[in-house]
Design a protein around this motif. Structure first.
Motif, PDB file in Angstrom:
ATOM      1  N   GLY A 143      14.067  19.265  -9.996  1.00  0.00           N
ATOM      2  CA  GLY A 143      13.609  20.261 -10.300  1.00  0.00           C
ATOM      3  C   GLY A 143      12.757  20.025 -11.409  1.00  0.00           C
ATOM      4  O   GLY A 143      11.486  20.629 -11.265  1.00  0.00           O
ATOM      5  N   SER A 144      12.750  18.387 -11.513  1.00  0.00           N
ATOM      6  CA  SER A 144      11.309  17.976 -12.793  1.00  0.00           C
ATOM      7  C   SER A 144      10.236  17.493 -11.851  1.00  0.00           C
ATOM      8  O   SER A 144       9.251  17.965 -12.242  1.00  0.00           O
TER       9      SER A 144
ATOM     10  N   MET B  25      22.517  23.966  -6.547  1.00  0.00           N
ATOM     11  CA  MET B  25      22.446  25.551  -6.974  1.00  0.00           C
ATOM     12  C   MET B  25      21.286  25.121  -8.129  1.00  0.00           C
ATOM     13  O   MET B  25      20.851  26.605  -9.032  1.00  0.00           O
ATOM     14  N   ALA B  26      21.617  23.731  -8.873  1.00  0.00           N
ATOM     15  CA  ALA B  26      21.257  23.870  -9.867  1.00  0.00           C
ATOM     16  C   ALA B  26      19.207  24.358 -10.587  1.00  0.00           C
ATOM     17  O   ALA B  26      18.718  24.631 -11.030  1.00  0.00           O
ATOM     18  N   PRO B  27      18.726  23.492  -9.348  1.00  0.00           N
ATOM     19  CA  PRO B  27      17.399  23.825  -9.035  1.00  0.00           C
ATOM     20  C   PRO B  27      16.861  25.151  -9.302  1.00  0.00           C
ATOM     21  O   PRO B  27      15.845  25.571  -9.752  1.00  0.00           O
TER      22      PRO B  27
ATOM     23  N   MET C  68      22.430  17.076 -13.203  1.00  0.00           N
ATOM     24  CA  MET C  68      21.737  16.805 -13.820  1.00  0.00           C
ATOM     25  C   MET C  68      20.317  15.806 -13.159  1.00  0.00           C
ATOM     26  O   MET C  68      19.738  15.589 -13.040  1.00  0.00           O
ATOM     27  N   PHE C  69      21.455  15.186 -12.032  1.00  0.00           N
ATOM     28  CA  PHE C  69      21.081  13.809 -11.198  1.00  0.00           C
ATOM     29  C   PHE C  69      20.198  15.002 -10.495  1.00  0.00           C
ATOM     30  O   PHE C  69      18.659  14.886  -9.858  1.00  0.00           O
ATOM     31  N   TYR C  70      20.042  16.174  -9.955  1.00  0.00           N
ATOM     32  CA  TYR C  70      19.400  17.220  -8.979  1.00  0.00           C
ATOM     33  C   TYR C  70      17.881  17.827  -9.620  1.00  0.00           C
ATOM     34  O   TYR C  70      17.147  17.931  -8.779  1.00  0.00           O
TER      35      TYR C  70
ATOM     36  N   TRP D 246       3.399   9.881 -20.044  1.00  0.00           N
ATOM     37  CA  TRP D 246       4.763   9.546 -20.936  1.00  0.00           C
ATOM     38  C   TRP D 246       6.147   9.671 -20.982  1.00  0.00           C
ATOM     39  O   TRP D 246       7.168   9.317 -20.705  1.00  0.00           O
ATOM     40  N   PRO D 247       5.702  10.652 -21.944  1.00  0.00           N
ATOM     41  CA  PRO D 247       7.029  11.826 -22.590  1.00  0.00           C
ATOM     42  C   PRO D 247       8.020  11.993 -21.234  1.00  0.00           C
ATOM     43  O   PRO D 247       9.114  11.905 -20.607  1.00  0.00           O
ATOM     44  N   LEU D 248       7.316  12.412 -20.039  1.00  0.00           N
ATOM     45  CA  LEU D 248       7.487  12.962 -18.690  1.00  0.00           C
ATOM     46  C   LEU D 248       8.522  11.339 -18.257  1.00  0.00           C
ATOM     47  O   LEU D 248       9.981  11.215 -17.495  1.00  0.00           O
ATOM     48  N   ALA D 249       7.678   9.939 -18.453  1.00  0.00           N
ATOM     49  CA  ALA D 249       8.467   8.505 -17.709  1.00  0.00           C
ATOM     50  C   ALA D 249       9.875   8.719 -18.372  1.00  0.00           C
ATOM     51  O   ALA D 249      10.440   8.215 -17.751  1.00  0.00           O
ATOM     52  N   VAL D 250       9.504   8.661 -19.840  1.00  0.00           N
ATOM     53  CA  VAL D 250      11.081   8.193 -19.904  1.00  0.00           C
ATOM     54  C   VAL D 250      12.193   9.136 -20.399  1.00  0.00           C
ATOM     55  O   VAL D 250      13.012   8.299 -20.125  1.00  0.00           O
ATOM     56  N   ALA D 251      11.882  10.675 -20.653  1.00  0.00           N
ATOM     57  CA  ALA D 251      12.684  11.255 -20.357  1.00  0.00           C
ATOM     58  C   ALA D 251      13.270  11.013 -18.919  1.00  0.00           C
ATOM     59  O   ALA D 251      14.897  11.218 -19.027  1.00  0.00           O
TER      60      ALA D 251
END
Length: 448
Positions: free
Chosen positions: A282-283, A406-408, A275-277, A356-361
């Motif tokens: 990734g985001s 390998m997450a991204p 989740m961190f990476y 803003w949805p990206l920021a909240v996420a």
């Protein structure tokens, strides 16, 4: 050789406050925690800026193919190479850290990271197709070896100096390097992107954050010069010096007697590292490539989200001193699982006109991750006795790194260029949280 007894992790608050540590012990603990925070901040800064450069630049320069899927996959593949090297660094450093001391291994890891990261900034733009990617892979391996060696040394530096009832809080200073490194990396990239044109940034501006890593050499010297070996390792040295039998390899001892603990510890952390990476790296790729959000906006949001971790990590570590490591750690696992799908639905609802949805996420993602990140250092350290602690804690932590790195790549493959597929990434994280929770329950029963 008899199996060493493993101390039980602290799970509940004591009925009465333990006596305060003497002033000289408190001073030493604070100095060790500060050194751990500084060294890990710079170490993770170096490790993370490569991933940021891979998301923003390398897929357009060294690995450009004209494909929105193939180019980032190739670029993120070199990011993953560093994660494959991390367990090797953990194994080697664990062996020497348990035999010869925490401090010399930590200093060596800092030096290796500083030199490797600085050299990445000098990788040439060359017409020889294979040369630059080969150099990047080699230097990324050195980064992975360094961070794999460094984490255990910094964690033990902080926890083995700390009073027993404050190990969670003091150990969190080593963990603070993760968000601070992200904040520093994104701040430097933002500053460079603001100062130069987009063309200059792609041509040479991205190199500036890597050149700053020369500062690591001064940190290594300061730790070598002004910090003593940890008290617990000094006791181990005295014990081993008095023992007539020759000591076996600490790594082999861990694998022989504590392999189950190592695997379950790594299993609990797999959801956190994935989740961190995906959140931090990734985001960036998804937002800039698939959603059309500007690079500066994305970096600013990630800087704010990672900044939330800075106060949250010591807070959750303090809570683990009061209410138990595994309880707080488990809250983090459950929180990540519950937030995973809504997080990626919010990201999919973002656009260049509505960020803003990206920021909240991303901000909520960092809040729930902090409940795992805060108590992790003390939890992993307390799973193993001092004689094999560097090896055991490093292996448990780095065991999750290979899949986490390998997450991204997995994210790119799951999305496959379609914003409508973002929910698949959340489902992956939710499934990993179920696995992590099962490992935590098994680990708690094993310790009991």
């Amino acid at each position: 050789m008899a199996t060493p007894s493993v101390p039980q992790a602290q799970e509940t608050a004591p009925s009465s406050p333990p006596p305060a540590a003497p002033p000289h012990s408190r001073r030493a603990a604070r100095k060790a925690a500060f050194a751990a925070a500084v060294s890990t901040s710079l170490e993770w800064y170096d490790f993370f800026i490569y991933a940021t450069a891979a998301a923003l630049v390398f897929n357009k320069t060294f690995f450009a193919t004209g494909s929105e899927v193939v180019a980032p996959l190739n670029s993120f593949a070199t990011v993953a190479v560093g994660f494959v090297a991390r367990p090797i660094g953990g194994i080697v450093s664990g062996h020497f850290g348990d035999k010869y001391g925490r401090k010399p291994v930590l200093v060596t890891a800092i030096l290796l990271m500083g030199v490797a990261t600085t050299l990445i900034g000098f990788v040439p733009n060359t017409s020889i197709t294979w040369l630059a990617p080969a150099m990047l892979v080699l230097l990324r391996i050195c980064q992975g070896l360094a961070v794999g060696a460094q984490w255990g040394g910094a964690v033990l530096l902080a926890t083995e100096y700390a009073p027993a009832h404050r190990r969670g809080f003091y150990g969190s200073f080593a963990q603070l390097g993760i968000p601070i490194g992200v904040v520093m990396g994104n701040a430097v990239f933002l500053a460079v992107a603001w100062a130069v044109s987009p063309e200059a940034f792609t041509s040479w501006g991205w190199r500036v954050p890597f050149w700053i890593s020369l500062f690591m050499l001064f940190v290594a010297f300061a730790i070598h010069r002004y910090l003593e070996e940890t008290p617990e390792f000094q006791q181990v040295e005295a014990k081993l010096a008095a023992a007539p039998a020759q000591r076996r390899s600490p790594v082999l001892e861990v694998l022989r007697h504590n392999s189950g603990t190592v695997l379950m510890a790594g299993g609990t952390y797999l959801v956190g590292i994935v989740m961190f990476y995906i959140t931090i790296t990734g985001s960036v790729q998804v937002a800039t490539t698939n959603l059309g959000i500007t690079r500066s906006d994305v970096l600013a949001i990630i800087l704010i989200a990672a900044g939330v971790l800075v106060p949250m990590v010591p807070l959750t570590a303090y809570l683990s001193d009061r209410y138990g490591r595994k309880l707080i750690y488990g809250i983090g696992i459950v929180g990540m699982g519950l937030w995973a799908v809504p997080m990626w639905l919010l990201i999919g609802a973002s656009s260049s006109e509505d960020i803003w949805p990206l920021a909240v996420a991303l901000i909520v993602s960092c809040v729930v991750m902090s409940f795992q990140t805060g108590p992790q250092a003390a939890l992993f350290a307390e799973l193993f006795p001092p004689e094999i602690r560097y090896s055991g804690a490093s292996l448990g932590y780095q065991a999750a790194a290979i899949l986490g790195g390998m997450a991204p790549m997995a994210m790119v493959a799951l999305i496959n260029g379609e914003v409508a597929n973002l929910w698949r990434v959340g489902l992956l994280i939710a499934a990993l949280s179920v696995l992590a929770l099962a490992c935590l329950v098994a680990l708690a029963r094993r310790r009991a």
